[in-house]
Enzyme design. Sequence first.
Site, PDB file in Angstrom:
ATOM      1  N   CYS A 126      73.734 -25.226  68.463  1.00  0.00           N
ATOM      2  CA  CYS A 126      74.958 -25.724  67.587  1.00  0.00           C
ATOM      3  C   CYS A 126      74.858 -26.898  69.607  1.00  0.00           C
ATOM      4  O   CYS A 126      74.291 -27.740  70.427  1.00  0.00           O
ATOM      5  CB  CYS A 126      76.396 -25.579  67.781  1.00  0.00           C
ATOM      6  SG  CYS A 126      77.008 -24.196  69.203  1.00  0.00           S
ATOM      7  N   THR A 127      76.064 -27.474  70.168  1.00  0.00           N
ATOM      8  CA  THR A 127      76.016 -28.067  71.381  1.00  0.00           C
ATOM      9  C   THR A 127      76.181 -26.791  72.458  1.00  0.00           C
ATOM     10  O   THR A 127      74.748 -27.398  73.100  1.00  0.00           O
ATOM     11  CB  THR A 127      77.767 -28.900  71.663  1.00  0.00           C
ATOM     12  OG1 THR A 127      78.275 -28.558  71.268  1.00  0.00           O
ATOM     13  CG2 THR A 127      77.072 -29.876  73.323  1.00  0.00           C
ATOM     14  N   ASN A 131      79.041 -21.205  70.253  1.00  0.00           N
ATOM     15  CA  ASN A 131      80.070 -21.127  70.066  1.00  0.00           C
ATOM     16  C   ASN A 131      79.698 -20.737  68.406  1.00  0.00           C
ATOM     17  O   ASN A 131      79.915 -19.573  67.024  1.00  0.00           O
ATOM     18  CB  ASN A 131      81.467 -21.724  70.219  1.00  0.00           C
ATOM     19  CG  ASN A 131      81.770 -20.537  71.840  1.00  0.00           C
ATOM     20  OD1 ASN A 131      82.017 -19.336  71.376  1.00  0.00           O
ATOM     21  ND2 ASN A 131      81.729 -21.526  72.475  1.00  0.00           N
ATOM     22  N   ARG A 132      79.602 -21.856  67.670  1.00  0.00           N
ATOM     23  CA  ARG A 132      79.770 -22.102  66.223  1.00  0.00           C
ATOM     24  C   ARG A 132      77.722 -20.911  65.695  1.00  0.00           C
ATOM     25  O   ARG A 132      78.183 -20.446  65.249  1.00  0.00           O
ATOM     26  CB  ARG A 132      79.047 -23.286  65.989  1.00  0.00           C
ATOM     27  CG  ARG A 132      80.775 -24.134  65.631  1.00  0.00           C
ATOM     28  CD  ARG A 132      80.316 -25.245  66.142  1.00  0.00           C
ATOM     29  NE  ARG A 132      80.241 -26.024  67.030  1.00  0.00           N
ATOM     30  CZ  ARG A 132      79.830 -27.941  67.257  1.00  0.00           C
ATOM     31  NH1 ARG A 132      80.140 -27.935  66.747  1.00  0.00           N
ATOM     32  NH2 ARG A 132      79.625 -27.495  68.677  1.00  0.00           N
TER      33      ARG A 132
END
Length: 180
Positions: A126-127, A131-132
């Site tokens: 993800c970024t 987290n994701r």
Amino acid sequence: MSNHLPDGWTEYSNVGKRIPGTRFIAFKVPLKKVFDTRLAPLQRFSTTELISEIEKQKEELGFVVDLTCTKRYYSPQELPATVQYAKIFTAGRQLPTDEVIYEFKSTVKQFLSENADNEKLIGVHCTHGLNRTGYLVCRYMIDVLDMVPSEAIEKFNKSRGHCIERENYLADLLQGKPRR
């Protein structure tokens, strides 16, 4: 501006290590050349550096699952032709939807089926690759590999080199029902 850095991006390491017992490796989003003017040379992390860092670990990347909710960071055409790519638009900060979870699991299952004869890794980002990424990788380890939630989270955190930060993600992984 289209070349502003993602918030906090420089605070995270580029690439983790292969998660034991899986083919997953997590990393932060690589950035295309237009971002280089905003970064010191040692801070830069492109698809070229991604491949190089994984090769230094004596591993081969076979698939990238991009969970960012934008197309501005890099183009999949920057990846080598030998690396497959899937884009799953996943909103940040909130739990991924059942549709996103299903798409992630299906995409991973298809890659593993087509690559049963090799050990190519599935890179997920993800970024920040935290987290994701952590949620969906752990969700897969819990729901598909029947791993104990706390063990999945511990393996992810240790391999990524950073801990999943979002409490709602952690609570769902630890107490939530498996999402088959």
